[in-house]
Design a protein around this motif. Sequence first.
Motif, PDB file in Angstrom:
ATOM      1  N   PHE A 128     -15.418  -0.240   5.535  1.00  0.00           N
ATOM      2  CA  PHE A 128     -15.009  -1.515   6.564  1.00  0.00           C
ATOM      3  C   PHE A 128     -14.712  -0.503   7.903  1.00  0.00           C
ATOM      4  CE2 PHE A 128     -14.312  -4.480   3.293  1.00  0.00           C
ATOM      5  CZ  PHE A 128     -15.134  -5.025   3.108  1.00  0.00           C
ATOM      6  N   GLY A 129     -14.919   0.653   7.788  1.00  0.00           N
ATOM      7  CA  GLY A 129     -14.018   1.606   8.372  1.00  0.00           C
ATOM      8  C   GLY A 129     -13.055   2.533   8.354  1.00  0.00           C
ATOM      9  N   GLY A 130     -14.004   4.343   8.098  1.00  0.00           N
ATOM     10  CA  GLY A 130     -12.191   4.989   7.078  1.00  0.00           C
ATOM     11  C   GLY A 130     -12.736   5.306   6.073  1.00  0.00           C
ATOM     12  N   ALA A 131     -12.141   6.509   5.555  1.00  0.00           N
ATOM     13  CA  ALA A 131     -12.466   7.234   5.164  1.00  0.00           C
ATOM     14  C   ALA A 131     -11.013   7.609   3.739  1.00  0.00           C
ATOM     15  CB  ALA A 131     -12.858   9.237   5.279  1.00  0.00           C
ATOM     16  N   GLY A 132     -10.121   6.967   4.446  1.00  0.00           N
ATOM     17  CA  GLY A 132      -9.267   7.544   3.284  1.00  0.00           C
ATOM     18  C   GLY A 132      -7.752   7.749   3.779  1.00  0.00           C
ATOM     19  N   GLY A 133      -6.800   6.858   3.618  1.00  0.00           N
ATOM     20  CA  GLY A 133      -5.689   7.263   4.146  1.00  0.00           C
ATOM     21  C   GLY A 133      -5.101   6.367   4.332  1.00  0.00           C
ATOM     22  N   GLY A 134      -3.530   6.389   5.102  1.00  0.00           N
ATOM     23  CA  GLY A 134      -2.677   5.184   5.702  1.00  0.00           C
ATOM     24  C   GLY A 134      -3.412   4.573   6.589  1.00  0.00           C
ATOM     25  N   ALA A 135      -3.722   5.380   7.703  1.00  0.00           N
ATOM     26  CA  ALA A 135      -4.964   5.394   9.308  1.00  0.00           C
ATOM     27  C   ALA A 135      -6.136   4.894   8.408  1.00  0.00           C
ATOM     28  CB  ALA A 135      -4.650   6.993  10.241  1.00  0.00           C
ATOM     29  N   SER A 136      -6.799   4.546   8.045  1.00  0.00           N
ATOM     30  CA  SER A 136      -7.837   4.260   7.676  1.00  0.00           C
ATOM     31  C   SER A 136      -7.779   2.861   6.814  1.00  0.00           C
ATOM     32  CB  SER A 136      -8.929   5.253   6.518  1.00  0.00           C
ATOM     33  OG  SER A 136      -8.524   5.102   5.996  1.00  0.00           O
ATOM     34  N   LEU A 137      -6.838   2.606   6.166  1.00  0.00           N
ATOM     35  CA  LEU A 137      -6.634   1.571   5.733  1.00  0.00           C
ATOM     36  C   LEU A 137      -6.163   0.496   6.531  1.00  0.00           C
ATOM     37  CD1 LEU A 137      -6.471  -0.774   3.460  1.00  0.00           C
ATOM     38  CD2 LEU A 137      -3.979   0.360   3.115  1.00  0.00           C
ATOM     39  N   SER A 138      -5.617   0.555   8.098  1.00  0.00           N
ATOM     40  CA  SER A 138      -5.389   0.185   8.923  1.00  0.00           C
ATOM     41  C   SER A 138      -6.407  -0.369   9.706  1.00  0.00           C
ATOM     42  CB  SER A 138      -3.899   0.698   9.988  1.00  0.00           C
ATOM     43  OG  SER A 138      -3.821  -0.076  11.029  1.00  0.00           O
ATOM     44  N   GLU A 139      -7.615   1.187   9.823  1.00  0.00           N
ATOM     45  CA  GLU A 139      -8.727   0.545  10.914  1.00  0.00           C
ATOM     46  C   GLU A 139      -9.440   0.194   9.786  1.00  0.00           C
ATOM     47  OE1 GLU A 139      -9.866   4.410  10.732  1.00  0.00           O
ATOM     48  OE2 GLU A 139      -8.659   4.995  12.298  1.00  0.00           O
ATOM     49  N   ALA A 140      -9.910  -0.265   8.426  1.00  0.00           N
ATOM     50  CA  ALA A 140     -10.249  -1.245   7.878  1.00  0.00           C
ATOM     51  C   ALA A 140      -9.951  -2.574   8.141  1.00  0.00           C
ATOM     52  CB  ALA A 140     -10.274  -0.567   6.072  1.00  0.00           C
ATOM     53  N   VAL A 141      -8.577  -2.662   8.137  1.00  0.00           N
ATOM     54  CA  VAL A 141      -8.190  -4.047   8.050  1.00  0.00           C
ATOM     55  C   VAL A 141      -8.344  -4.643   8.937  1.00  0.00           C
ATOM     56  CG1 VAL A 141      -6.403  -5.376   8.381  1.00  0.00           C
ATOM     57  CG2 VAL A 141      -5.985  -3.600   6.715  1.00  0.00           C
ATOM     58  N   MET A 142      -8.325  -3.245  10.537  1.00  0.00           N
ATOM     59  CA  MET A 142      -9.028  -4.446  11.820  1.00  0.00           C
ATOM     60  C   MET A 142     -10.759  -4.502  11.727  1.00  0.00           C
ATOM     61  SD  MET A 142      -6.727  -5.024  14.575  1.00  0.00           S
ATOM     62  CE  MET A 142      -8.326  -6.150  15.781  1.00  0.00           C
ATOM     63  N   GLY A 143     -11.464  -3.746  11.242  1.00  0.00           N
ATOM     64  CA  GLY A 143     -12.786  -4.282  11.285  1.00  0.00           C
ATOM     65  C   GLY A 143     -12.817  -4.920  10.551  1.00  0.00           C
ATOM     66  N   LEU A 144     -12.182  -5.721   9.283  1.00  0.00           N
ATOM     67  CA  LEU A 144     -12.652  -6.241   9.058  1.00  0.00           C
ATOM     68  C   LEU A 144     -12.289  -7.593   9.521  1.00  0.00           C
ATOM     69  CD1 LEU A 144     -13.241  -8.188   5.581  1.00  0.00           C
ATOM     70  CD2 LEU A 144     -11.266  -7.627   5.307  1.00  0.00           C
ATOM     71  N   PRO A 148      -1.344  -3.595  10.349  1.00  0.00           N
ATOM     72  CA  PRO A 148      -0.727  -2.656  10.083  1.00  0.00           C
ATOM     73  C   PRO A 148      -0.498  -0.783  11.055  1.00  0.00           C
ATOM     74  CG  PRO A 148      -1.703  -2.348   8.279  1.00  0.00           C
ATOM     75  CD  PRO A 148      -2.072  -3.923   8.939  1.00  0.00           C
ATOM     76  N   SER A 149       0.779  -0.202  11.519  1.00  0.00           N
ATOM     77  CA  SER A 149      -0.033   1.079  11.856  1.00  0.00           C
ATOM     78  C   SER A 149      -0.543   1.819  10.795  1.00  0.00           C
ATOM     79  CB  SER A 149       1.100   1.874  12.309  1.00  0.00           C
ATOM     80  OG  SER A 149       2.406   1.886  12.032  1.00  0.00           O
ATOM     81  N   ALA A 150      -0.601   3.362  10.504  1.00  0.00           N
ATOM     82  CA  ALA A 150      -1.057   3.891  10.126  1.00  0.00           C
ATOM     83  C   ALA A 150       0.030   3.651   8.628  1.00  0.00           C
ATOM     84  CB  ALA A 150      -1.195   5.551  10.284  1.00  0.00           C
ATOM     85  N   ALA A 151       1.685   4.129   9.200  1.00  0.00           N
ATOM     86  CA  ALA A 151       2.538   4.390   8.317  1.00  0.00           C
ATOM     87  C   ALA A 151       3.146   3.669   7.983  1.00  0.00           C
ATOM     88  CB  ALA A 151       3.548   4.783   9.716  1.00  0.00           C
ATOM     89  N   GLU A 152       2.848   2.507   7.833  1.00  0.00           N
ATOM     90  CA  GLU A 152       3.161   1.089   7.440  1.00  0.00           C
ATOM     91  C   GLU A 152       1.872   0.819   7.063  1.00  0.00           C
ATOM     92  OE1 GLU A 152       5.095  -2.051  10.892  1.00  0.00           O
ATOM     93  OE2 GLU A 152       2.800  -1.635  11.153  1.00  0.00           O
ATOM     94  N   ALA A 153       0.728   1.213   6.719  1.00  0.00           N
ATOM     95  CA  ALA A 153      -0.236   0.842   5.477  1.00  0.00           C
ATOM     96  C   ALA A 153      -0.269   2.236   4.231  1.00  0.00           C
ATOM     97  CB  ALA A 153      -1.166   1.703   7.077  1.00  0.00           C
TER      98      ALA A 153
END
Length: 105
Positions: free
Chosen positions: A5-21, A96-101
């Motif tokens: 869904f967009g991103g490679a790993g880590g907190g920032a990419s989880l946030s990006e993945a949720v937003m992308g979804l 969520p922000s990267a820190a929250e993710a």
Amino acid sequence: IGSIFGGAGGGASLSEAVMGLVDKFRGAGQAHSADSWVASGANQEVHPDDLAASLGEDVVQELAMKTGLPRDEILSRLARTLPEAVDRMTPSGSVPSAAEAQAFI
């Protein structure tokens, strides 16, 4: 999730993945469903056909290949679990922000 869904790993990419979804669903005319998952309150269900249209056939096929599950089973399982998963990843009613993710990893 990140690589699909967009991103490679880590907190920032989880946030990006949720937003992308959420953006994929909004772009496919399913904003009411996706927005209900992010917002507080009841989560709207999503029909497997709407899920496939929102994600795109390439994503559905990639998930089927990675899991070894048939396409219809992937869509059925995602339709049951995706609304709650997004809801849990957005407890404050926003992506969520990267820190929250980081808490979800």
